[in-house]
Write a protein that holds these residues in place. Structure first.
Motif, PDB file in Angstrom:
ATOM      1  N   MET A 198       0.843  -1.190   0.000  1.00  0.00           N
ATOM      2  CA  MET A 198       0.000   0.000   0.000  1.00  0.00           C
ATOM      3  C   MET A 198       0.885   1.249   0.000  1.00  0.00           C
ATOM      4  SD  MET A 198      -2.906   0.861   2.862  1.00  0.00           S
ATOM      5  CE  MET A 198      -3.796  -0.664   2.549  1.00  0.00           C
ATOM      6  N   PRO A 199       0.486   2.285  -0.719  1.00  0.00           N
ATOM      7  CA  PRO A 199       1.263   3.530  -0.657  1.00  0.00           C
ATOM      8  C   PRO A 199       1.420   3.996   0.789  1.00  0.00           C
ATOM      9  CG  PRO A 199      -0.385   3.677  -2.390  1.00  0.00           C
ATOM     10  CD  PRO A 199      -0.652   2.398  -1.639  1.00  0.00           C
ATOM     11  N   THR A 200       2.587   4.469   1.116  1.00  0.00           N
ATOM     12  CA  THR A 200       2.908   4.863   2.483  1.00  0.00           C
ATOM     13  C   THR A 200       1.889   5.840   3.044  1.00  0.00           C
ATOM     14  OG1 THR A 200       5.245   4.543   2.023  1.00  0.00           O
ATOM     15  CG2 THR A 200       4.713   5.861   3.950  1.00  0.00           C
ATOM     16  N   ARG A 201       1.465   6.800   2.253  1.00  0.00           N
ATOM     17  CA  ARG A 201       0.534   7.817   2.758  1.00  0.00           C
ATOM     18  C   ARG A 201      -0.809   7.190   3.137  1.00  0.00           C
ATOM     19  NH1 ARG A 201       0.942   8.826  -2.957  1.00  0.00           N
ATOM     20  NH2 ARG A 201      -1.067   8.374  -3.880  1.00  0.00           N
ATOM     21  N   ASP A 202      -1.266   6.191   2.370  1.00  0.00           N
ATOM     22  CA  ASP A 202      -2.526   5.522   2.691  1.00  0.00           C
ATOM     23  C   ASP A 202      -2.367   4.626   3.920  1.00  0.00           C
ATOM     24  OD1 ASP A 202      -3.491   6.766   0.434  1.00  0.00           O
ATOM     25  OD2 ASP A 202      -3.584   4.937  -0.784  1.00  0.00           O
ATOM     26  N   ILE A 243      -2.491  17.192   6.922  1.00  0.00           N
ATOM     27  CA  ILE A 243      -3.261  17.204   5.679  1.00  0.00           C
ATOM     28  C   ILE A 243      -4.717  17.545   5.994  1.00  0.00           C
ATOM     29  CG2 ILE A 243      -1.756  15.566   4.471  1.00  0.00           C
ATOM     30  CD1 ILE A 243      -3.743  13.342   5.190  1.00  0.00           C
ATOM     31  N   PRO A 244      -5.504  17.946   4.975  1.00  0.00           N
ATOM     32  CA  PRO A 244      -6.918  18.232   5.215  1.00  0.00           C
ATOM     33  C   PRO A 244      -7.713  16.961   5.531  1.00  0.00           C
ATOM     34  CG  PRO A 244      -6.177  19.191   3.130  1.00  0.00           C
ATOM     35  CD  PRO A 244      -5.081  18.306   3.630  1.00  0.00           C
ATOM     36  N   VAL A 245      -8.834  17.120   6.237  1.00  0.00           N
ATOM     37  CA  VAL A 245      -9.690  15.995   6.606  1.00  0.00           C
ATOM     38  C   VAL A 245     -10.201  15.275   5.354  1.00  0.00           C
ATOM     39  CG1 VAL A 245     -11.855  15.339   7.740  1.00  0.00           C
ATOM     40  CG2 VAL A 245     -10.345  17.001   8.812  1.00  0.00           C
ATOM     41  N   GLY A 246     -10.519  16.010   4.296  1.00  0.00           N
ATOM     42  CA  GLY A 246     -10.975  15.381   3.054  1.00  0.00           C
ATOM     43  C   GLY A 246      -9.935  14.443   2.471  1.00  0.00           C
ATOM     44  N   THR A 247      -8.676  14.791   2.605  1.00  0.00           N
ATOM     45  CA  THR A 247      -7.594  13.927   2.125  1.00  0.00           C
ATOM     46  C   THR A 247      -7.513  12.664   2.977  1.00  0.00           C
ATOM     47  OG1 THR A 247      -6.393  15.877   1.357  1.00  0.00           O
ATOM     48  CG2 THR A 247      -5.124  13.839   1.595  1.00  0.00           C
ATOM     49  N   VAL A 248      -7.742  12.810   4.273  1.00  0.00           N
ATOM     50  CA  VAL A 248      -7.774  11.637   5.161  1.00  0.00           C
ATOM     51  C   VAL A 248      -8.874  10.693   4.707  1.00  0.00           C
ATOM     52  CG1 VAL A 248      -8.260  10.835   7.516  1.00  0.00           C
ATOM     53  CG2 VAL A 248      -6.797  12.831   7.146  1.00  0.00           C
ATOM     54  N   ARG A 249     -10.066  11.243   4.431  1.00  0.00           N
ATOM     55  CA  ARG A 249     -11.178  10.410   3.966  1.00  0.00           C
ATOM     56  C   ARG A 249     -10.815   9.660   2.686  1.00  0.00           C
ATOM     57  NH1 ARG A 249     -15.859  11.439   6.653  1.00  0.00           N
ATOM     58  NH2 ARG A 249     -15.972  13.387   7.811  1.00  0.00           N
ATOM     59  N   ARG A 274      -9.291   4.569   0.008  1.00  0.00           N
ATOM     60  CA  ARG A 274      -8.399   3.761  -0.838  1.00  0.00           C
ATOM     61  C   ARG A 274      -7.819   2.596  -0.059  1.00  0.00           C
ATOM     62  NH1 ARG A 274      -6.608   8.679  -2.908  1.00  0.00           N
ATOM     63  NH2 ARG A 274      -4.891   8.704  -1.418  1.00  0.00           N
ATOM     64  N   ALA A 275      -7.421   2.833   1.171  1.00  0.00           N
ATOM     65  CA  ALA A 275      -6.834   1.764   1.992  1.00  0.00           C
ATOM     66  C   ALA A 275      -7.848   0.659   2.247  1.00  0.00           C
ATOM     67  CB  ALA A 275      -6.321   2.342   3.312  1.00  0.00           C
ATOM     68  N   ARG A 276      -9.080   1.031   2.557  1.00  0.00           N
ATOM     69  CA  ARG A 276     -10.125   0.020   2.791  1.00  0.00           C
ATOM     70  C   ARG A 276     -10.395  -0.787   1.526  1.00  0.00           C
ATOM     71  NH1 ARG A 276     -12.938   4.513   5.468  1.00  0.00           N
ATOM     72  NH2 ARG A 276     -12.553   4.274   7.686  1.00  0.00           N
ATOM     73  N   ARG A 277     -10.456  -0.111   0.382  1.00  0.00           N
ATOM     74  CA  ARG A 277     -10.686  -0.839  -0.873  1.00  0.00           C
ATOM     75  C   ARG A 277      -9.544  -1.809  -1.148  1.00  0.00           C
ATOM     76  NH1 ARG A 277     -10.943   3.018  -5.252  1.00  0.00           N
ATOM     77  NH2 ARG A 277     -10.504   4.642  -3.778  1.00  0.00           N
TER      78      ARG A 277
END
Length: 178
Positions: free
Chosen positions: A109-113, A136-142, A147-150
């Motif tokens: 998984m990408p490190t950021r995710d 980072i912004p909350v929208g980016t966290v979402r 992506r991580a869950r998928r």
């Protein structure tokens, strides 16, 4: 601050890099926090996001250690299978395959995710806390958590996992699955 948050930082680090390296990460986290104490906003009541952000950055620097820990997770999962449980061999094999697939998916998984997911799941931060920790912004966290869950769902070859999404009693992700 150390007395209040050291255990939480240690648990988070131990989950990611193992107990052998968690002490080092925890210690380094508080050294960096002390050096950067002027940058901490004292009006914020909870220092966990700030400290977990520092710890996450330090763990990125120790990525080889984390990769070894994920490989160890797979090995531990395989070693934990009791030999005398013949009746459940099919379930054990399925579970072992799922653990390996999820561990591989997390490693790839990408490190950021992965950082967003682990801060949410293991550090028990809410979306705002993850956003603060990563800057980072909350929208980016979402987006990153989605992506991580998928990725994890695809790796486990299963459908939606609502128990993962409300595991910590938070309802902030339940709406996303609807």
């Amino acid at each position: 601050m150390y007395d209040r948050y050291a255990r939480a930082v240690f648990r988070y680090a131990a989950g990611r890099v193992g107990h052998g390296h968690a002490d080092d990460i925890m210690s380094e986290t508080f050294l960096v926090a002390f050096d950067k104490r002027d940058s901490f906003d004292i009006t914020v009541g909870d220092a966990r996001p700030w400290l977990f952000g520092i710890a996450t950055t330090l763990m990125r620097k120790h990525s080889r250690v984390e990769a070894k820990a994920w490989k160890g997770l797979v090995a531990d999962g395989a070693a934990a299978v009791p030999v005398d449980a013949i009746d459940a061999i099919g379930s054990r094999i399925d579970a072992e395959v799922a653990v390996k697939a999820i561990a591989v998916a997390l490693r790839k998984m990408p490190t950021r995710d992965r950082d967003a997911l682990l801060l949410y799941a293991w550090a028990d931060l809410d979306y705002e806390g993850v956003a603060q920790a990563l800057g980072i912004p909350v929208g980016t966290v979402r987006s990153r958590l989605n992506r991580a869950r998928r990725t994890l769902r695809a790796a486990s070859h299963r459908g939606p996992t609502p128990e993962l999404e409300v595991e910590h009693g938070r309802s902030d992700v339940a709406a996303e699955t609807a």
